[in-house]
Design a protein around this motif. Structure first.
Motif, mmCIF file in Angstrom:
data_model
loop_
_atom_site.group_PDB
_atom_site.id
_atom_site.type_symbol
_atom_site.label_atom_id
_atom_site.label_comp_id
_atom_site.label_asym_id
_atom_site.label_seq_id
_atom_site.Cartn_x
_atom_site.Cartn_y
_atom_site.Cartn_z
ATOM 1 N N PHE A 58 48.598 54.256 37.177
ATOM 2 C CA PHE A 58 49.092 55.554 36.706
ATOM 3 C C PHE A 58 49.480 55.400 35.244
ATOM 4 C CE2 PHE A 58 50.345 55.573 41.251
ATOM 5 C CZ PHE A 58 49.623 56.681 41.676
ATOM 6 N N LEU A 59 49.432 56.515 34.497
ATOM 7 C CA LEU A 59 49.780 56.471 33.074
ATOM 8 C C LEU A 59 50.773 57.587 32.753
ATOM 9 C CD1 LEU A 59 49.414 55.443 30.162
ATOM 10 C CD2 LEU A 59 47.440 56.979 29.969
ATOM 11 N N GLU A 60 51.779 57.179 31.987
ATOM 12 C CA GLU A 60 52.754 58.149 31.499
ATOM 13 C C GLU A 60 52.918 57.931 29.997
ATOM 14 O OE1 GLU A 60 56.794 59.266 33.404
ATOM 15 O OE2 GLU A 60 57.308 57.863 31.790
ATOM 16 N N ILE A 61 52.756 59.038 29.202
ATOM 17 C CA ILE A 61 52.863 58.946 27.747
ATOM 18 C C ILE A 61 54.055 59.771 27.292
ATOM 19 C CG2 ILE A 61 51.705 59.364 25.545
ATOM 20 C CD1 ILE A 61 49.039 59.189 26.975
ATOM 21 N N THR A 62 54.893 59.131 26.498
ATOM 22 C CA THR A 62 56.060 59.843 25.927
ATOM 23 C C THR A 62 56.054 59.649 24.423
ATOM 24 O OG1 THR A 62 57.469 57.899 26.236
ATOM 25 C CG2 THR A 62 57.452 59.521 28.010
ATOM 26 N N ASP A 63 56.616 60.653 23.712
ATOM 27 C CA ASP A 63 56.697 60.528 22.263
ATOM 28 C C ASP A 63 57.990 59.819 21.885
ATOM 29 O OD1 ASP A 63 58.708 62.352 22.677
ATOM 30 O OD2 ASP A 63 57.567 64.070 21.909
ATOM 31 N N SER A 64 58.257 59.801 20.594
ATOM 32 C CA SER A 64 59.430 59.080 20.094
ATOM 33 C C SER A 64 60.732 59.702 20.577
ATOM 34 C CB SER A 64 59.415 59.043 18.563
ATOM 35 O OG SER A 64 59.374 60.370 18.030
ATOM 36 N N ARG A 65 60.688 60.964 20.972
ATOM 37 C CA ARG A 65 61.899 61.625 21.464
ATOM 38 C C ARG A 65 62.048 61.511 22.985
ATOM 39 N NH1 ARG A 65 59.395 64.759 17.796
ATOM 40 N NH2 ARG A 65 58.384 65.969 19.438
ATOM 41 N N GLY A 66 61.107 60.871 23.632
ATOM 42 C CA GLY A 66 61.170 60.693 25.072
ATOM 43 C C GLY A 66 60.550 61.815 25.851
ATOM 44 N N ALA A 67 59.977 62.754 25.180
ATOM 45 C CA ALA A 67 59.337 63.868 25.882
ATOM 46 C C ALA A 67 58.027 63.396 26.498
ATOM 47 C CB ALA A 67 59.090 65.013 24.929
ATOM 48 N N VAL A 68 57.797 63.797 27.741
ATOM 49 C CA VAL A 68 56.579 63.392 28.441
ATOM 50 C C VAL A 68 55.419 64.229 27.948
ATOM 51 C CG1 VAL A 68 55.434 63.177 30.665
ATOM 52 C CG2 VAL A 68 57.880 62.666 30.457
ATOM 53 N N LEU A 69 54.439 63.560 27.350
ATOM 54 C CA LEU A 69 53.256 64.249 26.860
ATOM 55 C C LEU A 69 52.152 64.287 27.913
ATOM 56 C CD1 LEU A 69 53.145 62.709 23.275
ATOM 57 C CD2 LEU A 69 54.243 64.834 24.012
ATOM 58 N N TYR A 70 52.118 63.240 28.733
ATOM 59 C CA TYR A 70 51.056 63.180 29.748
ATOM 60 C C TYR A 70 51.543 62.317 30.906
ATOM 61 C CZ TYR A 70 46.776 61.913 32.190
ATOM 62 O OH TYR A 70 45.835 61.706 33.166
ATOM 63 N N MET A 71 51.166 62.695 32.144
ATOM 64 C CA MET A 71 51.474 61.890 33.333
ATOM 65 C C MET A 71 50.339 62.057 34.341
ATOM 66 S SD MET A 71 54.659 62.108 36.049
ATOM 67 C CE MET A 71 55.867 61.600 34.805
ATOM 68 N N THR A 72 49.859 60.945 34.825
ATOM 69 C CA THR A 72 48.801 60.993 35.840
ATOM 70 C C THR A 72 49.324 61.692 37.092
ATOM 71 O OG1 THR A 72 47.961 58.876 35.015
ATOM 72 C CG2 THR A 72 47.173 59.599 37.173
ATOM 73 N N PRO A 73 48.556 62.607 37.638
ATOM 74 C CA PRO A 73 49.002 63.299 38.856
ATOM 75 C C PRO A 73 49.303 62.300 39.980
ATOM 76 C CG PRO A 73 47.104 64.396 37.904
ATOM 77 C CD PRO A 73 47.263 63.126 37.145
ATOM 78 N N GLY A 74 50.394 62.528 40.684
ATOM 79 C CA GLY A 74 50.769 61.666 41.802
ATOM 80 C C GLY A 74 51.633 60.488 41.425
ATOM 81 N N ARG A 75 52.018 60.404 40.137
ATOM 82 C CA ARG A 75 52.803 59.254 39.678
ATOM 83 C C ARG A 75 54.139 59.151 40.404
ATOM 84 N NH1 ARG A 75 55.445 55.777 39.305
ATOM 85 N NH2 ARG A 75 56.219 54.539 37.560
ATOM 86 N N PRO B 165 54.960 57.235 16.639
ATOM 87 C CA PRO B 165 54.949 56.220 17.700
ATOM 88 C C PRO B 165 54.968 56.851 19.095
ATOM 89 C CG PRO B 165 57.124 56.387 16.743
ATOM 90 C CD PRO B 165 56.239 57.293 15.930
ATOM 91 N N TRP B 166 54.044 56.433 19.913
ATOM 92 C CA TRP B 166 53.998 56.871 21.309
ATOM 93 C C TRP B 166 54.176 55.656 22.232
ATOM 94 C CZ3 TRP B 166 49.537 60.950 22.167
ATOM 95 C CH2 TRP B 166 49.871 62.119 21.461
ATOM 96 N N THR B 167 54.768 55.931 23.389
ATOM 97 C CA THR B 167 54.959 54.881 24.399
ATOM 98 C C THR B 167 54.100 55.201 25.612
ATOM 99 O OG1 THR B 167 57.238 54.494 23.670
ATOM 100 C CG2 THR B 167 56.627 53.704 25.870
ATOM 101 N N LEU B 168 53.306 54.218 26.022
ATOM 102 C CA LEU B 168 52.436 54.368 27.195
ATOM 103 C C LEU B 168 52.949 53.442 28.302
ATOM 104 C CD1 LEU B 168 50.600 54.692 24.450
ATOM 105 C CD2 LEU B 168 48.749 54.886 26.118
ATOM 106 N N ARG B 169 53.316 54.032 29.401
ATOM 107 C CA ARG B 169 53.821 53.247 30.532
ATOM 108 C C ARG B 169 52.783 53.260 31.653
ATOM 109 N NH1 ARG B 169 58.275 56.137 28.616
ATOM 110 N NH2 ARG B 169 59.985 54.784 27.862
ATOM 111 N N TYR B 170 52.316 52.059 31.978
ATOM 112 C CA TYR B 170 51.317 51.885 33.037
ATOM 113 C C TYR B 170 52.031 51.419 34.312
ATOM 114 C CZ TYR B 170 47.890 51.979 29.238
ATOM 115 O OH TYR B 170 47.126 52.328 28.156
#
Length: 317
Positions: A93-110, A129-134
């Motif tokens: 699963f992938l979750e992307i957040t920006d520098s402010r912690g706002a979720v830009l993208y999340m794989t369905p079912g995460r 800067p973006w943070t990608l959490r796998y």
């Protein structure tokens, strides 16, 4: 006297305290077995988890590199590119957040699955800067959820129990050997006491007629020394019964005592009259002959003199 090489007619109980050692070893071994089981399982589980984590990190790295290439080559927005690529992956699963912690993208079912592996990556997109959490999916975890830690633990336990069994058996064998040695020593002391305190000429033979133990009075009666005793057999002193008859007599003996008169040859060659009580004794699967003899030469001479006087008196009358 000489020492009997086998136990003969005495059964002292071995000290019970000695056998508690094997119990202590068994208890300690059981505790160690649990420790070994947990240690092997824990170590193998950590190893396989580490290997799965490396694989997951490698896949996340490949995805991050591919995402960068898609963004720059196709000039697609990062979120759209991430969603496009992730939609074709079933291992994370992938979750992307920006520098402010706002979720830009999340794989369905995460949020519906508790992942076992996690990797966090960072990348700069258009200077932000973006943070990608796998997070691993159920399909990835199922593939890497190996049963090998359990197998390793069971194998380690079996090996440990085998070694423990060998140690306990060696210890028990040593304890039994010590107990038998003590029992044999007690038997010898007991036999020494009986033989040394007996006025009768006690002698113990094996089934071949060899002397295995005797009292000092027996050697004194025949004129032998302690040094002569180990080489003596019944054939050295018995003269009344022929040599070929002696094995038959020994074989026919029972535990019921038999008494008879015989003639013994002394070391100097002289012959004495003896009265012997003889019986068979058993120790385990071994048979021995127990005999007690008395020198009745004086009695025989007195009886012969009495008979001679009676004959003389009858002839005179």
């Amino acid at each position: 006297m000489i020492n009997i090489p086998e136990r003969c007619g005495f059964h002292p109980s071995p000290p019970a305290g000695r056998f508690t050692q094997s119990r202590y070893v068994a208890i300690v071994g059981a505790i160690l077995s649990l420790v070994v089981l947990y240690t092997v399982w824990s170590a193998s589980a950590r190893y396989f988890y580490s290997e799965a984590q490396k694989d997951f990190a490698s896949r996340a790295g490949e995805h991050l590199q591919l995402l960068g290439e898609r963004v720059h080559e196709h000039n697609r927005p990062p979120v759209e590119a991430a969603g496009k690529i992730t939609a074709h992956r079933d291992d994370f699963f992938l979750e992307i957040t920006d520098s402010r912690g706002a979720v830009l993208y999340m794989t369905p079912g995460r949020d519906d699955y508790a992942s076992e592996h996690f990797v966090e990556k960072r990348m700069s997109v258009y200077g932000e800067p973006w943070t990608l959490r796998y997070a691993s999916t159920s399909s990835f975890d199922a593939v890497h959820k190996s049963r090998l830690p359990i197998l390793f633990a069971v194998g380690g336990m079996v090996l440990h129990l085998l070694l423990l069994y060998i140690i306990i058996e060696l210890l028990r064998s040593r304890i039994m050997h010590q107990a038998k040695a003590a029992e044999l020593e007690n038997s010898r002391e007991w036999l020494d006491t009986i033989l040394n305190s007996s006025a009768d000429a006690i002698h113990i033979l094996d089934t071949e007629g060899r002397l295995v133990a005797c009292s000092p009075s027996f050697l004194q009666m025949l004129g032998y020394s302690d040094a002569d005793a180990p080489n003596l057999s019944v054939y050295d002193w018995e003269t009344k019964f022929p040599a070929e008859a002696i094995p038959v007599m020994i074989e026919s003996l029972s535990e019921v005592p038999r008494r008879f008169e015989s003639l013994f040859r002394r070391k100097d060659g002289s012959i004495i009259d003896v009265e012997t009580t003889i019986r068979a004794i058993s120790e385990g699967n071994r048979r021995f002959v127990y005999a007690s003899s008395r020198d009745i030469s004086e009695r025989k001479r007195a009886e012969q003199a009495l008979r001679h006087e009676k004959e003389t008196a009858q002839n005179y009358l």
